[in-house]
Scaffold this motif. Structure first.
Motif, PDB file in Angstrom:
ATOM      1  N   CYS A 380       0.835  -1.216   0.000  1.00 29.50           N
ATOM      2  CA  CYS A 380       0.000   0.000   0.000  1.00 29.50           C
ATOM      3  C   CYS A 380       0.867   1.263   0.000  1.00 29.50           C
ATOM      4  O   CYS A 380       1.643   1.492   0.929  1.00 29.50           O
ATOM      5  CB  CYS A 380      -0.930   0.017   1.215  1.00 29.50           C
ATOM      6  SG  CYS A 380      -1.917   1.526   1.261  1.00 29.50           S
ATOM      7  N   PRO A 381       0.743   2.127  -1.013  1.00 28.69           N
ATOM      8  CA  PRO A 381       1.570   3.341  -1.067  1.00 28.69           C
ATOM      9  C   PRO A 381       1.179   4.383  -0.028  1.00 28.69           C
ATOM     10  O   PRO A 381       1.913   5.348   0.179  1.00 28.69           O
ATOM     11  CB  PRO A 381       1.331   3.859  -2.491  1.00 28.69           C
ATOM     12  CG  PRO A 381       0.044   3.275  -2.920  1.00 28.69           C
ATOM     13  CD  PRO A 381      -0.108   1.983  -2.200  1.00 28.69           C
ATOM     14  N   MET A 382       0.016   4.182   0.621  1.00 25.21           N
ATOM     15  CA  MET A 382      -0.411   5.127   1.651  1.00 25.21           C
ATOM     16  C   MET A 382      -0.138   4.588   3.054  1.00 25.21           C
ATOM     17  O   MET A 382      -0.518   5.211   4.047  1.00 25.21           O
ATOM     18  CB  MET A 382      -1.910   5.432   1.495  1.00 25.21           C
ATOM     19  CG  MET A 382      -2.291   6.069   0.176  1.00 25.21           C
ATOM     20  SD  MET A 382      -1.377   7.574  -0.195  1.00 25.21           S
ATOM     21  CE  MET A 382      -2.022   8.679   1.046  1.00 25.21           C
ATOM     22  N   LEU A 384      -1.460   1.994   4.533  1.00 25.70           N
ATOM     23  CA  LEU A 384      -2.697   1.588   5.217  1.00 25.70           C
ATOM     24  C   LEU A 384      -2.688   0.089   5.518  1.00 25.70           C
ATOM     25  O   LEU A 384      -1.731  -0.622   5.178  1.00 25.70           O
ATOM     26  CB  LEU A 384      -3.916   1.936   4.357  1.00 25.70           C
ATOM     27  CG  LEU A 384      -3.996   3.387   3.857  1.00 25.70           C
ATOM     28  CD1 LEU A 384      -5.242   3.590   3.023  1.00 25.70           C
ATOM     29  CD2 LEU A 384      -3.989   4.364   5.034  1.00 25.70           C
ATOM     30  N   PRO A 386      -4.996  -2.658   4.529  1.00 27.40           N
ATOM     31  CA  PRO A 386      -6.170  -3.124   3.773  1.00 27.40           C
ATOM     32  C   PRO A 386      -6.772  -4.398   4.336  1.00 27.40           C
ATOM     33  O   PRO A 386      -7.982  -4.605   4.264  1.00 27.40           O
ATOM     34  CB  PRO A 386      -5.614  -3.369   2.367  1.00 27.40           C
ATOM     35  CG  PRO A 386      -4.314  -2.660   2.304  1.00 27.40           C
ATOM     36  CD  PRO A 386      -3.794  -2.555   3.693  1.00 27.40           C
ATOM     37  N   CYS A 409      -7.312   6.109   1.281  1.00 18.66           N
ATOM     38  CA  CYS A 409      -7.236   5.078   0.233  1.00 18.66           C
ATOM     39  C   CYS A 409      -7.763   5.669  -1.078  1.00 18.66           C
ATOM     40  O   CYS A 409      -8.876   6.158  -1.138  1.00 18.66           O
ATOM     41  CB  CYS A 409      -8.076   3.863   0.627  1.00 18.66           C
ATOM     42  SG  CYS A 409      -8.332   2.729  -0.758  1.00 18.66           S
ATOM     43  N   PHE A 410      -6.940   5.655  -2.109  1.00 18.39           N
ATOM     44  CA  PHE A 410      -7.392   6.194  -3.406  1.00 18.39           C
ATOM     45  C   PHE A 410      -7.640   5.071  -4.409  1.00 18.39           C
ATOM     46  O   PHE A 410      -7.687   5.303  -5.624  1.00 18.39           O
ATOM     47  CB  PHE A 410      -6.426   7.252  -3.941  1.00 18.39           C
ATOM     48  CG  PHE A 410      -5.023   6.753  -4.182  1.00 18.39           C
ATOM     49  CD1 PHE A 410      -4.145   6.589  -3.133  1.00 18.39           C
ATOM     50  CD2 PHE A 410      -4.588   6.455  -5.450  1.00 18.39           C
ATOM     51  CE1 PHE A 410      -2.843   6.114  -3.357  1.00 18.39           C
ATOM     52  CE2 PHE A 410      -3.303   5.988  -5.689  1.00 18.39           C
ATOM     53  CZ  PHE A 410      -2.432   5.820  -4.629  1.00 18.39           C
ATOM     54  N   GLU A 411      -7.820   3.873  -3.879  1.00 20.52           N
ATOM     55  CA  GLU A 411      -8.294   2.718  -4.669  1.00 20.52           C
ATOM     56  C   GLU A 411      -7.346   2.388  -5.824  1.00 20.52           C
ATOM     57  O   GLU A 411      -7.776   2.110  -6.938  1.00 20.52           O
ATOM     58  CB  GLU A 411      -9.739   2.978  -5.133  1.00 20.52           C
ATOM     59  CG  GLU A 411     -10.646   3.163  -3.932  1.00 20.52           C
ATOM     60  CD  GLU A 411     -12.067   3.611  -4.257  1.00 20.52           C
ATOM     61  OE1 GLU A 411     -12.471   3.496  -5.419  1.00 20.52           O
ATOM     62  OE2 GLU A 411     -12.758   4.064  -3.319  1.00 20.52           O
ATOM     63  N   CYS A 412      -6.047   2.383  -5.506  1.00 24.54           N
ATOM     64  CA  CYS A 412      -5.043   2.108  -6.545  1.00 24.54           C
ATOM     65  C   CYS A 412      -4.989   0.630  -6.910  1.00 24.54           C
ATOM     66  O   CYS A 412      -4.509   0.277  -7.981  1.00 24.54           O
ATOM     67  CB  CYS A 412      -3.664   2.580  -6.079  1.00 24.54           C
ATOM     68  SG  CYS A 412      -3.004   1.653  -4.687  1.00 24.54           S
ATOM     69  N   GLY A 413      -5.408  -0.251  -5.992  1.00 20.63           N
ATOM     70  CA  GLY A 413      -5.446  -1.682  -6.302  1.00 20.63           C
ATOM     71  C   GLY A 413      -4.161  -2.442  -6.016  1.00 20.63           C
ATOM     72  O   GLY A 413      -4.086  -3.647  -6.272  1.00 20.63           O
ATOM     73  N   CYS A 414      -3.129  -1.777  -5.468  1.00 17.42           N
ATOM     74  CA  CYS A 414      -1.870  -2.487  -5.172  1.00 17.42           C
ATOM     75  C   CYS A 414      -2.116  -3.653  -4.210  1.00 17.42           C
ATOM     76  O   CYS A 414      -1.559  -4.744  -4.378  1.00 17.42           O
ATOM     77  CB  CYS A 414      -0.857  -1.542  -4.539  1.00 17.42           C
ATOM     78  SG  CYS A 414      -0.202  -0.326  -5.667  1.00 17.42           S
ATOM     79  N   CYS A 415      -2.942  -3.405  -3.193  1.00 18.79           N
ATOM     80  CA  CYS A 415      -3.186  -4.436  -2.172  1.00 18.79           C
ATOM     81  C   CYS A 415      -3.844  -5.668  -2.795  1.00 18.79           C
ATOM     82  O   CYS A 415      -3.418  -6.808  -2.562  1.00 18.79           O
ATOM     83  CB  CYS A 415      -4.043  -3.865  -1.040  1.00 18.79           C
ATOM     84  SG  CYS A 415      -5.540  -3.021  -1.616  1.00 18.79           S
ATOM     85  N   VAL A 426     -10.069  -3.699  -2.868  1.00 19.94           N
ATOM     86  CA  VAL A 426     -10.542  -2.371  -3.297  1.00 19.94           C
ATOM     87  C   VAL A 426     -12.054  -2.262  -3.084  1.00 19.94           C
ATOM     88  O   VAL A 426     -12.553  -1.243  -2.589  1.00 19.94           O
ATOM     89  CB  VAL A 426     -10.168  -2.106  -4.771  1.00 19.94           C
ATOM     90  CG1 VAL A 426     -10.681  -0.750  -5.211  1.00 19.94           C
ATOM     91  CG2 VAL A 426      -8.665  -2.189  -4.967  1.00 19.94           C
TER      92      VAL A 426
HETATM   93  S1  SF4 Z   1      -6.362   0.399  -2.830  1.00 16.04           S
HETATM   94 FE1  SF4 Z   1      -5.236  -0.775  -1.307  1.00 16.04          FE
HETATM   95  S2  SF4 Z   1      -3.109  -0.300  -1.706  1.00 16.04           S
HETATM   96 FE2  SF4 Z   1      -4.274   1.300  -2.749  1.00 16.04          FE
HETATM   97  S3  SF4 Z   1      -4.430   2.980  -1.265  1.00 16.04           S
HETATM   98 FE3  SF4 Z   1      -6.253   1.674  -0.978  1.00 16.04          FE
HETATM   99  S4  SF4 Z   1      -5.676   0.260   0.655  1.00 16.04           S
HETATM  100 FE4  SF4 Z   1      -3.767   1.144  -0.126  1.00 16.04          FE
END
Ligand code: SF4
Ligand code: SF4
Length: 440
Positions: A380-382, A384, A386, A409-415, A426
């Motif tokens: 997670c780049p923030m 957080l 998840p 969370c900007f819903e980037c989808g990395c997690c 997400v």
């Molecule tokens: S989508 Fe997942 S990885 Fe991306 S900011 Fe939200 S919690 Fe973090």
């Protein structure tokens, strides 16, 4: 060149850019009919100022937003208004739209150019507003508003986003490669509008050819005045192009939680938007054409296409030879884009690409329970958690997840990408936000 990057998390998804990165931008012939939704921007829905059976010219204003946040809409063809009625929309299910039958005998509209340097800041801003330009990297925020930060904001740096870190998408890459001088000139126009001197353009190192030509164009441009436009290579890492990550990567400034880029003296613009600004200020050309990547292995032929806004995806698919083994359609990139269920929706001002994915590119498997491996937290780049959000949502306690910083969370989808249990993290995050908002 050593690439910069952001501080926390991030992933390296398969790029799939080899499908289109080598393909020059191709102009698709205009379709016989365009469907122009009244909402293609962040803010109020535009109101039509034309009537059924009215003749309209390419580039003519056909809908406006008055006394509210929004952007004007222009006809992308010369022809006759066939109807004004709700039609399928890529994000809103259905939305009012102006449908125009194109006159096949009408020649394309011609534009002459003039010297933008003779125009004042206010005149340039008025041209950007009149052209209906919105941010083409995301939600379609009206550009004339973004370029008018509050007087107390001490903006000193313009950041141009050339990261294009989403897999498959190659539009910005091609625009920088094919129109480097226009992008740099667009950046200088924005610098004048903002009354500042410094611009940094971040480009991921997997676009070495674009870095090269942009460096040359920037060097030539710096001889013209005292503005400094600098190209900075960035490491190939997703989500390098997200606003906060991009700003940190290029300036080492951290946008505070709930803050905006101008809080740290930065305004960010996308490459396509910068080109639209160039065309609006030099040619008074409104935004009614869009370069987008049409990719995915279900398509017979992939391409970077310049299309008229309002072109239906069904027309694009037909032009590209149809699909085979089509399993999923995604508007945008596979990480932050959204699935669409129909090709009866139009290309809008904010369409960066559309993916037609086959069975080898999609994973529709079931998800399992969390095994507490912690990979999602590392990605997670923030910074957080998840997994906690997911567990709370599954337990019906999504409304209690604010303590995990869910609104960062900007819903980037990395997690979700790294989760070995394929958990829909997400979607869990979205559900958690909805649950909190419902409780006020
Ligand atoms: S989508 Fe997942 S990885 Fe991306 S900011 Fe939200 S919690 Fe973090
Ligand atoms: S990556 Fe998936 S399985 Fe691992 S801790 Fe996170 S949610 Fe659980």
């Amino acid at each position: 060149m050593a690439g910069t990057t952001f501080a926390k998390g991030g992933i390296h998804p398969e790029e799939h850019k080899e499908l289109t990165e080598h393909l020059a931008i191709e102009e698709m012939p205009p379709p016989s009919q365009v469907v122009l939704p009244l909402s293609m921007h962040f803010g109020a829905i535009a109101q039509p100022i034309v009537k059924k059976k009215q003749e309209v010219q390419e580039g003519e204003v056909i809908a406006v937003v008055e006394k509210a946040l929004g952007a004007s809409i222009h006809s992308s063809v010369t022809g006759v208004v066939k109807a004004i009625e709700p039609r399928p929309h890529p994000t809103m299910v259905r939305c009012g739209a102006i449908i125009i039958d194109r006159d096949p005998s009408a020649p394309p509209r011609q534009y002459s150019t003039e010297d933008w340097k003779k125009l004042s800041r206010e005149q340039l801003l008025a041209r950007i507003k009149d052209a209906g330009i919105v941010g083409m990297g995301g939600a379609g925020f009206p550009t004339h508003v973004k370029l008018s930060p509050p007087p107390n904001a001490k903006v000193d740096t313009l950041v141009l986003n050339g990261a294009e870190c989403e897999p498959y998408l190659t539009t910005d890459h091609r625009l920088m490669l094919e129109y480097p001088e226009k992008v740099i000139e667009g950046a200088r126009i924005i610098l004048k509008v903002l009354g500042i001197k410094q611009c940094v353009i971040g480009i991921e190192l997997n676009k070495a050819d674009a870095i090269n030509v942009m460096n040359k164009a920037a060097a030539q441009s710096s001889e013209k005045d005292d503005t400094v436009v600098r190209i900075q290579g960035m490491q190939v890492k997703y989500p390098q192009g997200s606003e906060k990550q991009l700003i940190y990567s290029l300036t080492k400034r951290s946008v505070p939680g709930g803050g905006l880029p101008f809080d740290v003296g930065v305004i960010v613009q996308n490459i396509s938007t910068t080109l639209a600004i160039f065309e609006a200020c030099l040619m008074q050309k409104p935004l009614y054409e869009k370069v987008a990547t049409f990719s995915g292995r279900a398509l017979d032929r992939q391409a970077n296409l310049k299309v008229k806004v309002g072109t239906l995806l069904s027309d694009v698919v037909e032009y590209l030879g149809g699909t085979k083994d089509l399993v999923k359609i995604v508007s945008g990139g596979p990480m932050m884009g959204f699935a669409i269920s129909s090709i009866d929706v139009p290309v809008t001002k904010t369409t960066s690409g559309v993916l037609f994915l086959n069975s080898s590119e999609t994973d529709l498997g079931e998800f399992g329970p969390c095994i507490h491996c912690g990979w999602c937290m590392e990605a997670c780049p923030m910074g957080l958690s998840p997994k906690e959000v997911g567990l709370y949502v599954e337990a019906g306690r999504g409304h209690l997840t604010e303590k995990f910083g869910i609104f960062d969370c900007f819903e980037c989808g990395c997690c979700a990408y790294v989760c070995p249990a394929k958990r829909p993290l997400v979607q869990f995050a979205r559900l958690a936000k909805i649950a909190i908002k419902k409780r006020g």
